[in-house]
Write an enzyme that holds these catalytic residues in place. Structure first.
Site, PDB file in Angstrom:
ATOM      1  CE1 TYR A  86      -3.945  -2.145   0.395  1.00  0.00           C
ATOM      2  CE2 TYR A  86      -2.789  -3.148   2.224  1.00  0.00           C
ATOM      3  CZ  TYR A  86      -3.828  -3.149   1.326  1.00  0.00           C
ATOM      4  OH  TYR A  86      -4.763  -4.168   1.362  1.00  0.00           O
ATOM      5  CE1 TYR A 458      -9.145  -2.713   4.724  1.00  0.00           C
ATOM      6  CE2 TYR A 458      -9.028  -3.936   2.668  1.00  0.00           C
ATOM      7  CZ  TYR A 458      -8.557  -3.696   3.945  1.00  0.00           C
ATOM      8  OH  TYR A 458      -7.502  -4.422   4.443  1.00  0.00           O
ATOM      9  NE  ARG A 459      -4.451  -1.084   4.722  1.00  0.00           N
ATOM     10  CZ  ARG A 459      -4.016  -2.017   5.549  1.00  0.00           C
ATOM     11  NH1 ARG A 459      -4.730  -3.111   5.749  1.00  0.00           N
ATOM     12  NH2 ARG A 459      -2.874  -1.867   6.176  1.00  0.00           N
TER      13      ARG A 459
END
Length: 513
Positions: A86, A458-459
């Site tokens: 991420y 969601y991310r």
């Protein structure tokens, strides 16, 4: 885009040295290499920061924020920077100074009677685990697959673990926040000076802000209360492997009623075959050809390794008598499938290995070696309804896109109470520019296709904040405008993590326009 004036940057760094000491301020190349994305899908230096400062107290954070606001120097807070897949510690844009909170690593309180901890941002899962074990504290934390990240950072990014307390964001109770003007506030009951229930009652009086401060750039979290699970008397694990990919919907449908009625309180994950193989050996051990591994080769690898096309386990926590009853209920729910559960048990007092308590490990990072060379990955994380049909549609759609782009599909579905987190990884060799280019094209396409089918992420990776924020487009992006309104009010100088989650301060929006 706003460009950071070198003279103003140097002025800020010099003043930061007076606050924290010169040894905890880093400039240009040292900072750029120290905080670059370790698994970058693009040139990591293109969004590496211009400097960094590492405070050790909330008072130092406040002072740094005030200086940054005065000079208009943007800060990008990070706790431990282990959010790999991420973006890690890397910011969304390069013209920022990292606000590195890793030195704020104190476990401030563990309350055994009430079952909570209060931690600073630099406390890792391994730190908290060791503290609990070394002091014989009968509480368990939850943790994600690898445990070197920040407890606070993971919860605020809505990370997931595999105990009954595995929805980490839902176990947050009380935050301490430094605002964009350097003011200090506490959320929930902590807003009452001398409150006795800051870590006990999660709402307080009036609007509840804990959730609003997650995945946001509205403030800098310097303390967090987190509920911990009392050590259970017993755990019972039921593991199953499916021989066929098409068994996934049957497993999802069997599990859903057990999650809804609370029989299964943890978060089982249906992991596909490559997720299992990738932590055992590199891809070359199974296949040396180009493109995705063919189905017949995967089947041979599956049989040789003794794993399923889908592999999962359901762990029950609590009293042995209750677990035994619930295990029979689980077995009945899956009885129509042509497989048997492999059952194992743990009893309080035995070594924690095999208990379901998350012990420190980095084993899950082995996936990055799948293609050889210096590995990296992008994590695509859409949410789906908890139905077999939706899981199958999402799996077949996304797998087809992976394979069309030349990648093996690595993924799994983690079960919430009413939803599934579909976590898939695009794995690449960072020395292979062509593969990385394909990975980025695939990721962007996945965002668009998923959004068109009603599957929101969601991310996401730092680089893709804006594209995903745009995909949340109801009423012409009403939520984005709301977020911007809040941002402008609570961070009037626009200095805290500009662009995080696609939320830009007014001065950046005006510059872009």
């Amino acid at each position: 885009m706003i460009m950071l004036d070198p003279a103003r940057l140097e002025q800020a760094l010099t003043r930061f040295e007076a606050i924290v000491g010169a040894q905890y301020v880093w400039r240009e190349e040292e900072a750029r290499h120290g905080y670059k994305d370790a698994m970058a899908p693009r040139d990591p230096m293109s969004y590496a920061p211009r400097g960094a400062v590492a405070p050790t107290s909330v008072e130092e954070v406040q002072a740094i924020v005030r200086v940054a606001g005065e000079l208009g120097v943007a800060l990008w807070p990070t706790s431990r920077g282990k959010n790999f897949g991420y973006g890690g510690a890397a910011p969304h844009l390069s013209d920022v100074v990292m606000l590195d909170l890793v030195r704020m690593n104190r476990i401030l309180e563990v309350n055994v009677e009430m079952g909570y901890a209060v931690v600073e941002p630099g406390v890792g899962f391994d730190d908290l685990y060791n503290h609990l074990v070394d002091n014989n504290i009968p509480l368990w934390m939850s943790a994600p697959a690898h445990t070197w990240g920040s407890v606070l950072g993971n919860a605020l990014e809505r990370g997931v673990g595999y105990t009954p307390y595995g929805e980490h964001a839902s176990k947050v109770c009380g935050l301490e926040i430094v605002t964009g003007t350097g003011e200090l506030l506490r959320t929930g009951m902590g807003a009452l000076d001398g409150a006795k229930t800051w870590q006990l009652f999660p709402y307080g009086f009036g609007p509840s802000w804990d959730a609003a401060l997650m995945q946001s750039n509205f403030g800098v979290a310097t303390k967090m209360g987190l509920w911990l699970m009392p050590e259970p008397e017993h755990t019972l694990n039921l593991a199953m492997a499916f021989d066929r990919p098409e068994d996934l919907p049957l497993g999802v449908e069997a599990l859903r009623p057990l999650k809804l009625d609370g029989t299964v309180q943890a978060n089982p994950s249906f992991g596909n075959i490559i997720r299992n193989l990738a932590v055992r050996a590199p891809r070359s051990e199974y296949y040396q050809g180009e493109g995705p591994i063919p189905a017949d080769v995967l089947e041979q690898a599956r049989l040789k390794s003794g794993v399923g096309h889908w592999n999962f386990s359901i762990r029950l926590f609590g009293d042995k008598a209750v677990n035994t009853i619930n295990a029979e209920k689980v077995k009945r729910a899956f009885a129509h499938l042509p497989y048997e559960f492999d059952v194992s048990e743990w009893h309080r007092g035995e070594p924690l290995k095999g208990s379901g308590s998350p012990t420190p490990t980095l084993g899950a990072l082995g996936v990055v070696d799948w293609l050889g060379g210096p590995g990296g990955h992008l994590t695509f994380s859409p949410v789906s309804p908890f139905t077999g049909a939706e899981a199958w549609e999402q799996y077949t759609t996304i797998r087809a896109m992976y394979e069309e782009a030349g990648f093996d599909y690595y993924g799994g579905f983690t079960a919430g109470q009413r939803y599934l987190n579909h976590i898939s990884m695009i794995v690449f060799n960072r020395n292979d520019e062509e593969t990385m280019a394909r990975a980025n094209r695939l990721f962007s396409d996945l965002i668009d296709v998923a959004a068109a089918r009603g599957w929101g992420e969601y991310r996401t990776h730092t680089l893709y904040y804006d594209q995903i924020a745009r995909s949340y487009d109801y009423n012409n992006g009403a939520l984005r405008r709301w977020n911007e309104t809040v941002k402008d009010a609570v961070d009037p100088h626009g200095i805290l993590a500009p662009g995080k989650m696609g939320i830009w301060p007014r001065r950046y929006r005006e510059a872009q326009a």
